[in-house]
Enzyme design. Structure first.
Site, PDB file in Angstrom:
ATOM      1  N   GLU A 172      10.241 -46.494  14.715  1.00 52.02           N
ATOM      2  CA  GLU A 172      11.473 -47.272  14.667  1.00 52.02           C
ATOM      3  C   GLU A 172      12.040 -47.334  13.256  1.00 52.02           C
ATOM      4  OE1 GLU A 172       8.733 -48.152  16.248  1.00 52.02           O
ATOM      5  OE2 GLU A 172       9.392 -47.951  18.316  1.00 52.02           O
ATOM      6  N   HIS A 174       7.400 -56.677  25.976  1.00 57.19           N
ATOM      7  CA  HIS A 174       8.588 -56.078  26.590  1.00 57.19           C
ATOM      8  C   HIS A 174       9.562 -57.159  27.047  1.00 57.19           C
ATOM      9  CE1 HIS A 174       5.191 -53.330  27.159  1.00 57.19           C
ATOM     10  NE2 HIS A 174       6.053 -52.363  26.983  1.00 57.19           N
TER      11      HIS A 174
END
Lengths: 337, 431
Positions: A60, A129
């Site tokens: 990321e 998540h």
């Protein structure tokens, strides 16, 4: 008018911009050939070419870093972070670099990039998540943070984000991707088909930042919400028979302070909703703003309805989620106060 | 191993015992009070590590990550396959650029000590790296520097006065005082805005290079880090993405032995070279004597050609020594011997280039004196005209309202409100 769910609306926004502007490109983990774990980029590689929609390493920080370099060179990258829970390795690049490039160089270099990432719970995603980290980003000057609650706004806001000359974090409430969610996981799933905000133009249009949307007009209480909580607010108020003025904030930074104070000055009562943890959440900022601009109009203490200050648990997902019971209790308290 | 100049402590490989229970913490070979002795770093006599074709498979440069490319002998002669064959005029330009760099550093350091600047960072001993690297690139190539590469701006002809206005944070500063002195930004000179956060720009430079390729231009990006910040994740993102997408870029590691007070062993430099980090990522790797102008030039030229022709990125380790403190806020005598820089076995980059020019009869004392006088006047005049525009210690001449500009392209509502609040606060202050 076409009918789209939120995934299709988001894909359509990227498709429209990629067709219009060769400087727009899309990348992220699994977004290329496969089309993304939530299918938001499905078909874009096939239509626009390998070099315009491609897979990245699981990195990321790297994704953010190349997006900044490309944007500084005049491209308009759209970077997908697969889940907002994974964004932290890229945080330094977002907070210290993307958001500061314009200021540090006094306008010589800018970072017109869009970061798309799914947020929120409701899909049994557990701790990694389900998070809603918006407050970690609204604290950053130089960055804009927006979050749609429906397909129409999703497409319009995303096009605005891509065309914006500053970095924009575009949060996608994943529970709303496929349909409306009103807070009860046991009621039948609702589709966006047939919903007025599921009607989405095929072509180009924009939805402005710094402009909240009135979801319902009412006189008794103002409810400030965004993302998934917008529809929980709407359903709960309707169920309770309360005349609520419900604002979908859509753009958290910059924020539509004018609509917020106008509404609270009218109703004199305010409930703030978000799915994220409570302490130092964005609700704290909203509460402070309301207090500063509406203190003499307030008839009751401001209420915040949020997730608990715990990680997002897996099995206890619906115990964590600020659902209709927590929301209705707060509305009742504020009306009694 | 010591033959190739690897910086192992005392020239010995670390001994390992089984079941060693004590935590190993690396320590530099010398501390204050020690007599520095670099005899364990043997300067390679062989000036001919082969110069492969720039489009060679990256595996064929693996050995270069352990060797040391050198062109200038200490006797002033040139040797080996890497000699870029530059004209005497180019070499004189190089000497002038490096001399301007050093004179500017000395002058600005003094001005900081006199309280005229809030902060300064010298690049003494490392002038060859930024100057040679830039001279070997093309004007369209974007360089992502650290704070120790002002030579890039000098080599690209950025006006001295413009740099000094940035250092003084005055109204002549294109950044309007938004950044710390030395954290320059000069887009017109291919100089990316320097971040104070180390390592972050490496991966951005790779992205810039990818954008060059996406747009189909022949430009490349060149990114810099010190050896210390190779420990940041960003360095590894950069190598990974550069390799994955064959980004047209050069990744430079300036190994000047010191990251503030931490010697290069603290960045895992004891057991391996920094160039060798690139091998595992499938990148071409070169290790070069950073005090040798011609070697840096040659390595850059090779890597730039490789990048421009689609061969992807090269990691270049520039092996050098930071002769001065980290910044004006640092006192290196607290952590290393005072004369380390003087006994550094690779000499001084300016002396070495000058010696070569004298050896080939293209330089002499008279020309040196004339050049130094010219540079002194250039620096003095630039400083005078810059100082006329104000300074942080006197009056910057910068409107404080500029503080609110360039946060975003357009001022959002909350900043408009804060700007108004500030205006009344400021009016009150001015009475």
């Amino acid at each position: 008018m076409a009918q789209m769910n939120m995934i299709e609306a988001i894909r359509s926004a990227m498709d429209v911009k990629m067709s219009q502007d060769p400087d727009v490109l899309v990348f992220g983990e699994d977004v290329g050939y496969f089309g993304g774990v939530f299918r938001c980029t499905a078909g874009l590689q096939e239509k626009h070419g390998l070099h315009r929609c491609f897979d990245t390493p699981i990195s990321e920080g790297g994704i953010m870093g190349i997006a900044i370099g490309m944007a500084a060179h005049g491209l308009r990258p759209i970077a997908e972070i697969q889940f907002a829970d994974y964004i932290y390795p890229g945080y330094d690049q977002i907070a210290s670099e993307a958001a500061r490039l314009r200021y540090r160089s006094n306008g010589q270099f800018t970072a017109p990039l869009t970061i798309r990432t799914p947020v929120g719970g409701g899909i049994y995603g557990g701790q990694t998540h389900s998070q809603s980290p918006e407050a970690l980003f609204t604290h950053i000057s130089g960055l804009k943070t927006v979050i749609p609650s429906n397909p129409y706004d999703a497409k319009g806001l995303l096009i605005t984000a891509i065309e914006d000359n500053d970095p924009v974090l575009f949060l996608e409430p994943k529970r709303l991707y496929n349909g409306l969610f009103e807070g009860d996981p046991h009621s039948p799933a609702k589709s966006w088909a047939g919903h007025k905000f599921g009607e989405v133009p095929e072509g180009h249009y924009t939805v402005p930042f710094e402009k909240a949307r009135h979801i319902a007009e009412g006189t008794d209480v103002t409810i400030l919400a965004y993302g998934t909580m917008v529809w929980v607010a709407e359903a709960t108020a309707r169920e309770m028979g309360v005349s609520a003025d419900i604002l979908d904030l859509r753009s958290l930074l910059p924020l539509d302070l004018e609509s917020i104070s106008e509404s609270v000055q009218k109703t004199g009562r305010c409930v703030i909703l978000h799915e994220a943890t409570r302490t130092s959440g964005f609700g704290a900022e909203l509460s402070a703003q309301v207090q500063e601009s509406c203190f003499y109009h307030l008839e009751a203490p401001i209420e915040r309805v949020t997730g608990w200050d715990t990680p997002y648990p897996h099995a206890q997902e619906w115990a964590y989620f600020p659902g209709p019971i927590r929301v209705s209790k707060a509305i009742r308290r504020v009306l009694e106060g | 191993m010591s033959e190739i100049g690897l910086p192992f402590k005392n020239g010995l490989k670390m001994s390992k015992r089984s079941n060693q229970s004590r935590l190993y913490v690396p320590e530099p070979p010398f501390r204050p009070g020690d007599k520095p002795d670099y005899s364990y770093i043997t300067v390679p006599a062989d000036h001919s590590p082969p110069r492969p074709d720039p489009m060679v498979d990256h595996h064929e440069t693996s050995d270069h990550s352990l060797g040391l490319i050198r062109v200038m002998r200490f006797n002033g002669e040139l040797a080996g396959e890497w000699n870029p064959g530059l004209s005497a005029d180019t070499l004189r330009t190089a000497l002038k650029n490096m001399s301007i760099n050093r004179a500017m550093d000395d002058r600005m350091f003094k001005m900081q000590r006199q309280g005229k600047l809030s902060f300064y960072m010298k690049s003494t001993g490392e002038e060859a790296i930024s100057c040679a690297h830039t001279m070997a690139l093309q004007d369209g190539d974007m360089i992502f520097p650290t704070y120790r590469q002002v030579g890039i701006l000098i080599a690209r002809g950025c006006p001295m006065k413009d740099m000094m206005c940035q250092l003084l944070s005055n109204k002549g500063d294109a950044l309007e005082g938004k950044s710390l002195p030395v954290l320059y930004s000069f887009r017109d000179y291919g100089f990316f805005t320097v971040s104070g956060n180390l390592g972050t720009q490496l991966i951005q430079g790779v992205g810039w290079g990818m954008a060059c390729a996406y747009k189909g231009t022949d430009d490349i990006a060149s990114v810099f880090t010190g050896e210390g910040a190779t420990a940041e994740g960003d360095f590894h993102y950069a190598l990974n993405f550069a390799s994955t997408y064959r980004a047209p870029c050069i990744i430079n590691v300036v190994n000047n032995q010191w990251a503030i007070s931490s010697f290069q062993g603290i960045a895992a430099g004891e057991g391996e070279t920094f160039a060798a980090r690139g091998v595992g990522y499938g990148l071409a790797t070169l290790r070069v004597d950073g005090n040798d102008f011609l070697a840096v030039y040659a390595a850059t030229q090779w890597a730039a050609e490789r990048a421009r022709r689609g061969g992807g990125a090269t990691v270049i380790e520039h092996f050098t020594y930071r002769k001065e403190g980290h910044s004006t806020s640092d006192d290196p005598t607290k952590y290393r011997p005072e004369n380390e820089g003087e006994v550094w076995p690779f000499g001084d980059p300016l002396d070495r280039l000058r010696h070569h020019l004298v050896t080939i009869d293209e330089w002499d004392d008279a020309r040196e004196t004339a050049m130094q006088e010219e540079i002194a006047a250039y620096i003095r005049d630039a400083y005078k005209s810059a100082e006329k525009l104000g300074s942080l210690s006197t009056e910057t001449g910068i409107d404080p309202l500029t503080m609110f500009e360039q946060v975003y392209e357009e001022l959002p509502g909350h900043l408009k409100d804060q700007r108004e609040d500030f205006k009344s606060e400021w009016a009150e202050k001015l009475g």
